[in-house]
Motif scaffolding. Sequence first.
Motif, PDB file in Angstrom:
ATOM      1  N   HIS A 285       0.816  -1.220   0.000  1.00  0.00           N
ATOM      2  CA  HIS A 285       0.000   0.000   0.000  1.00  0.00           C
ATOM      3  C   HIS A 285       0.843   1.260   0.000  1.00  0.00           C
ATOM      4  O   HIS A 285       0.474   2.260  -0.620  1.00  0.00           O
ATOM      5  CB  HIS A 285      -0.932   0.018   1.214  1.00  0.00           C
TER       6      HIS A 285
ATOM      7  N   ALA B  38      -7.364  -6.083  10.541  1.00  0.00           N
ATOM      8  CA  ALA B  38      -7.029  -6.527   9.176  1.00  0.00           C
ATOM      9  C   ALA B  38      -6.119  -7.750   9.223  1.00  0.00           C
ATOM     10  O   ALA B  38      -5.121  -7.841   8.506  1.00  0.00           O
ATOM     11  CB  ALA B  38      -6.407  -5.394   8.364  1.00  0.00           C
TER      12      ALA B  38
ATOM     13  N   ALA C 273      -6.393 -10.692   8.170  1.00  0.00           N
ATOM     14  CA  ALA C 273      -6.273 -11.541   6.978  1.00  0.00           C
ATOM     15  C   ALA C 273      -5.435 -10.887   5.888  1.00  0.00           C
ATOM     16  O   ALA C 273      -5.183 -11.490   4.851  1.00  0.00           O
ATOM     17  CB  ALA C 273      -7.664 -11.871   6.430  1.00  0.00           C
TER      18      ALA C 273
ATOM     19  N   VAL D 284       0.067  -7.806   6.065  1.00  0.00           N
ATOM     20  CA  VAL D 284       0.834  -7.533   7.282  1.00  0.00           C
ATOM     21  C   VAL D 284       0.199  -8.241   8.475  1.00  0.00           C
ATOM     22  O   VAL D 284       0.885  -8.902   9.270  1.00  0.00           O
ATOM     23  CB  VAL D 284       0.940  -6.010   7.521  1.00  0.00           C
ATOM     24  N   GLY D 285      -1.136  -8.118   8.596  1.00  0.00           N
ATOM     25  CA  GLY D 285      -1.827  -8.721   9.739  1.00  0.00           C
ATOM     26  C   GLY D 285      -1.595 -10.225   9.838  1.00  0.00           C
ATOM     27  O   GLY D 285      -1.441 -10.766  10.940  1.00  0.00           O
TER      28      GLY D 285
ATOM     29  N   THR E  38      -9.531  -8.995  13.404  1.00  0.00           N
ATOM     30  CA  THR E  38     -10.736  -8.406  12.805  1.00  0.00           C
ATOM     31  C   THR E  38     -10.682  -8.612  11.295  1.00  0.00           C
ATOM     32  O   THR E  38      -9.614  -8.567  10.675  1.00  0.00           O
ATOM     33  CB  THR E  38     -10.879  -6.901  13.124  1.00  0.00           C
TER      34      THR E  38
ATOM     35  N   GLY F 229     -13.612  -9.221   7.530  1.00  0.00           N
ATOM     36  CA  GLY F 229     -14.952  -9.355   6.993  1.00  0.00           C
ATOM     37  C   GLY F 229     -15.380 -10.818   7.074  1.00  0.00           C
ATOM     38  O   GLY F 229     -14.547 -11.706   7.321  1.00  0.00           O
TER      39      GLY F 229
ATOM     40  N   ARG G 200     -16.047 -13.011   4.946  1.00  0.00           N
ATOM     41  CA  ARG G 200     -15.431 -13.957   4.017  1.00  0.00           C
ATOM     42  C   ARG G 200     -14.116 -14.527   4.529  1.00  0.00           C
ATOM     43  O   ARG G 200     -13.631 -15.531   4.014  1.00  0.00           O
ATOM     44  CB  ARG G 200     -15.208 -13.306   2.656  1.00  0.00           C
ATOM     45  N   ASN G 201     -13.533 -13.863   5.508  1.00  0.00           N
ATOM     46  CA  ASN G 201     -12.225 -14.329   5.992  1.00  0.00           C
ATOM     47  C   ASN G 201     -12.293 -15.118   7.292  1.00  0.00           C
ATOM     48  O   ASN G 201     -11.252 -15.491   7.835  1.00  0.00           O
ATOM     49  CB  ASN G 201     -11.283 -13.134   6.143  1.00  0.00           C
TER      50      ASN G 201
ATOM     51  N   TYR H  12     -15.320  -6.753  11.826  1.00  0.00           N
ATOM     52  CA  TYR H  12     -15.107  -5.335  12.129  1.00  0.00           C
ATOM     53  C   TYR H  12     -16.414  -4.554  11.967  1.00  0.00           C
ATOM     54  O   TYR H  12     -17.404  -5.088  11.509  1.00  0.00           O
ATOM     55  CB  TYR H  12     -13.980  -4.742  11.276  1.00  0.00           C
TER      56      TYR H  12
ATOM     57  N   ARG I 181       3.007   2.155  12.194  1.00  0.00           N
ATOM     58  CA  ARG I 181       3.386   1.254  11.083  1.00  0.00           C
ATOM     59  C   ARG I 181       3.859   2.066   9.875  1.00  0.00           C
ATOM     60  O   ARG I 181       4.839   1.701   9.221  1.00  0.00           O
ATOM     61  CB  ARG I 181       2.190   0.382  10.722  1.00  0.00           C
ATOM     62  N   LEU I 182       3.166   3.156   9.603  1.00  0.00           N
ATOM     63  CA  LEU I 182       3.546   3.993   8.465  1.00  0.00           C
ATOM     64  C   LEU I 182       4.989   4.476   8.621  1.00  0.00           C
ATOM     65  O   LEU I 182       5.780   4.443   7.669  1.00  0.00           O
ATOM     66  CB  LEU I 182       2.592   5.187   8.353  1.00  0.00           C
TER      67      LEU I 182
ATOM     68  N   HIS J 269      -8.471  -3.057  -1.035  1.00  0.00           N
ATOM     69  CA  HIS J 269      -8.342  -3.288   0.414  1.00  0.00           C
ATOM     70  C   HIS J 269      -8.997  -4.580   0.886  1.00  0.00           C
ATOM     71  O   HIS J 269      -9.423  -4.671   2.035  1.00  0.00           O
ATOM     72  CB  HIS J 269      -8.899  -2.093   1.211  1.00  0.00           C
ATOM     73  N   HIS J 270      -9.088  -5.557   0.010  1.00  0.00           N
ATOM     74  CA  HIS J 270      -9.655  -6.828   0.455  1.00  0.00           C
ATOM     75  C   HIS J 270      -8.777  -8.020   0.094  1.00  0.00           C
ATOM     76  O   HIS J 270      -9.268  -9.145   0.017  1.00  0.00           O
ATOM     77  CB  HIS J 270     -11.068  -7.014  -0.101  1.00  0.00           C
TER      78      HIS J 270
HETATM   79  N1  LIG Z   1      -1.925   3.949   8.166  1.00  0.00           N
HETATM   80  C1  LIG Z   1      -0.947   3.470   7.447  1.00  0.00           C
HETATM   81  O1  LIG Z   1       0.087   4.010   7.402  1.00  0.00           O
HETATM   82  C2  LIG Z   1      -1.113   2.240   6.695  1.00  0.00           C
HETATM   83  C3  LIG Z   1      -0.015   1.742   6.079  1.00  0.00           C
HETATM   84  C4  LIG Z   1      -0.179   0.635   5.339  1.00  0.00           C
HETATM   85  C5  LIG Z   1      -1.433   0.048   5.256  1.00  0.00           C
HETATM   86  N2  LIG Z   1      -2.471   0.578   5.871  1.00  0.00           N
HETATM   87  C6  LIG Z   1      -3.789  -0.021   5.753  1.00  0.00           C
HETATM   88  O2  LIG Z   1      -3.865  -1.146   6.580  1.00  0.00           O
HETATM   89  C7  LIG Z   1      -4.653  -2.147   5.952  1.00  0.00           C
HETATM   90  C8  LIG Z   1      -3.940  -3.465   6.072  1.00  0.00           C
HETATM   91  O3  LIG Z   1      -2.666  -3.368   5.498  1.00  0.00           O
HETATM   92  P1  LIG Z   1      -2.043  -4.534   4.606  1.00  0.00           P
HETATM   93  O4  LIG Z   1      -0.768  -4.045   4.073  1.00  0.00           O
HETATM   94  O5  LIG Z   1      -2.070  -5.805   5.373  1.00  0.00           O
HETATM   95  O6  LIG Z   1      -3.092  -4.519   3.425  1.00  0.00           O
HETATM   96  P2  LIG Z   1      -3.891  -5.654   2.712  1.00  0.00           P
HETATM   97  O7  LIG Z   1      -3.103  -6.872   2.574  1.00  0.00           O
HETATM   98  O8  LIG Z   1      -4.438  -5.019   1.486  1.00  0.00           O
HETATM   99  O9  LIG Z   1      -5.086  -5.868   3.739  1.00  0.00           O
HETATM  100  C9  LIG Z   1      -6.290  -6.244   3.265  1.00  0.00           C
HETATM  101  C10 LIG Z   1      -7.126  -6.729   4.433  1.00  0.00           C
HETATM  102  O10 LIG Z   1      -7.725  -5.620   5.056  1.00  0.00           O
HETATM  103  C11 LIG Z   1      -8.969  -6.084   5.576  1.00  0.00           C
HETATM  104  N3  LIG Z   1      -9.905  -5.007   5.776  1.00  0.00           N
HETATM  105  C12 LIG Z   1     -10.607  -4.309   4.860  1.00  0.00           C
HETATM  106  N4  LIG Z   1     -11.389  -3.410   5.472  1.00  0.00           N
HETATM  107  C13 LIG Z   1     -11.176  -3.543   6.832  1.00  0.00           C
HETATM  108  C14 LIG Z   1     -11.681  -2.900   7.988  1.00  0.00           C
HETATM  109  N5  LIG Z   1     -12.583  -1.915   7.907  1.00  0.00           N
HETATM  110  N6  LIG Z   1     -11.207  -3.288   9.190  1.00  0.00           N
HETATM  111  C15 LIG Z   1     -10.324  -4.277   9.302  1.00  0.00           C
HETATM  112  N7  LIG Z   1      -9.812  -4.943   8.234  1.00  0.00           N
HETATM  113  C16 LIG Z   1     -10.241  -4.567   7.015  1.00  0.00           C
HETATM  114  C17 LIG Z   1      -9.455  -7.037   4.523  1.00  0.00           C
HETATM  115  O11 LIG Z   1     -10.284  -7.979   5.137  1.00  0.00           O
HETATM  116  P3  LIG Z   1     -11.697  -8.337   4.507  1.00  0.00           P
HETATM  117  O12 LIG Z   1     -11.459  -8.664   3.054  1.00  0.00           O
HETATM  118  O13 LIG Z   1     -12.150  -9.481   5.340  1.00  0.00           O
HETATM  119  O14 LIG Z   1     -12.547  -7.089   4.641  1.00  0.00           O
HETATM  120  C18 LIG Z   1      -8.195  -7.668   3.947  1.00  0.00           C
HETATM  121  O15 LIG Z   1      -7.936  -8.960   4.432  1.00  0.00           O
HETATM  122  C19 LIG Z   1      -4.840  -1.687   4.508  1.00  0.00           C
HETATM  123  O16 LIG Z   1      -6.180  -1.316   4.297  1.00  0.00           O
HETATM  124  C20 LIG Z   1      -3.962  -0.504   4.346  1.00  0.00           C
HETATM  125  O17 LIG Z   1      -4.501   0.518   3.530  1.00  0.00           O
HETATM  126  C21 LIG Z   1      -2.355   1.670   6.625  1.00  0.00           C
END
Ligand SMILES: NC(=O)c1ccc[n+]([C@@H]2O[C@H](COP(=O)([O-])OP(=O)(O)OC[C@H]3O[C@@H](n4cnc5c(N)ncnc54)[C@H](OP(=O)(O)O)[C@@H]3O)[C@@H](O)[C@H]2O)c1
Length: 335
Positions: free
Chosen positions: A49, A156, A158, A161-162, A179, A181, A183-184, A198, A245-246, A302-303
């Motif tokens: 991301h 997140a 699934a 990173v999570g 946490t 959706g 489907r996971n 969530y 994390r950012l 984001h899924h």
């Molecule tokens: N603040 C920051 O600096 C920062 C930095 C990097 C990433 N992020 C965010 O953190 C999230 C996870 O990062 P990642 O790198 O692991 O991305 P990723 O692999 O794209 O994460 C996708 C996961 O996010 C879950 N998700 C979607 N909406 C959600 C919600 N409202 N609450 C909890 N989980 C949700 C999805 O689950 P479902 O399909 O089950 O909905 C999916 O499994 C991303 O959305 C990303 O944009 C934030």
Amino acid sequence: MRHSRRSPLRTVQFDHFGGVEALELVEMEKPVPGPGEVLVEVLAAGVNHIEAFLRQGRYGEDFPVDFPSGQGSDFSGIVRGIGDGVSRVAKGAEVMGHAEMCSHSNYIVVPERNVVAKPRNLSWEVAGALFLAGVAAEDAVQAVHPGPGDTVVISAAAGGVGGIEAHLALHRGATVIGTCGARNFDYLRNIRVKPVLYGDGLADRIRAAAPGPVTAYIDNFGGDNVSVSEELGVAPARFRSSADRLAVEMRAIRPTPEQAIEHTRVLAKLAGLAADRVVNVLISGFYPFASVREAFDDLEKHHARGKIVLGMNAVDSSYHGVSGTKLREVLEDSD
Ligand SMILES: NC(=O)c1ccc[n+]([C@@H]2O[C@H](COP(=O)([O-])OP(=O)(O)OC[C@H]3O[C@@H](n4cnc5c(N)ncnc54)[C@H](OP(=O)(O)O)[C@@H]3O)[C@@H](O)[C@H]2O)c1
């Protein structure tokens, strides 16, 4: 996308801020490794991301970008050339590592200190997707240091990173609530994480799922997770925010030499845990290199479940159509 089969180097660049349409595949001279550097033929590279956020121009002067800019931190591949003074790796070595905003290329030059040996039982795709997500996950888990008797919530869970955070926390003996959706749910149960939906009422659902008090909280997603953590009574010192994390990811994509050495140490540790099947990284999206825009389109929904990777040498991109291969047809159908 412009590319030529005769070109020795193809790399992803963007020359303005924007959406995925800003990404171009351009041809360049193949780089030559200087002293202490290695030339790597990249076989797989994860997408993240933060690469999309940078390309969208989110950070302004906090993270200046010169145009044209490359992108990509994660990679796995084969060493094809070595510069003077390189002693740890030889031509032909199978490696994984990190690059400074350029790994979305079929060849890269990186300092020798940025690569580690790829364990033989790790696929190119997993090895090529482990760096940035792994460094972010390791940092978060170290920060909240879960252990036996702890219950840690991971938002997140699934995602790319999570999922790694969950494996690391489970390995330390903690109970993990993730946490996600609906489907996971089965996917998380499969990796021994208790799934919780969530959305509104999250704190109550977490309390119902937890065997006792929640003692640590890792938030990847942002949003209301801070207030949920407070509502659950998690000590501030054991809450890790998406902003934390950012900051870690910013350092990882443009590190000082000292930070780069530390990142390589973390990557080597994670590679070992992945080889031992302690950390299992699911690859749910594989895209031929030329489909880099589609890979980011997918990520930016984001899924994703687990990681999305680019394959630089997909034998026949047309086989899967321009959209690449997704292993999430259920998701595609339900959106
Ligand atoms: N603040 C920051 O600096 C920062 C930095 C990097 C990433 N992020 C965010 O953190 C999230 C996870 O990062 P990642 O790198 O692991 O991305 P990723 O692999 O794209 O994460 C996708 C996961 O996010 C879950 N998700 C979607 N909406 C959600 C919600 N409202 N609450 C909890 N989980 C949700 C999805 O689950 P479902 O399909 O089950 O909905 C999916 O499994 C991303 O959305 C990303 O944009 C934030």
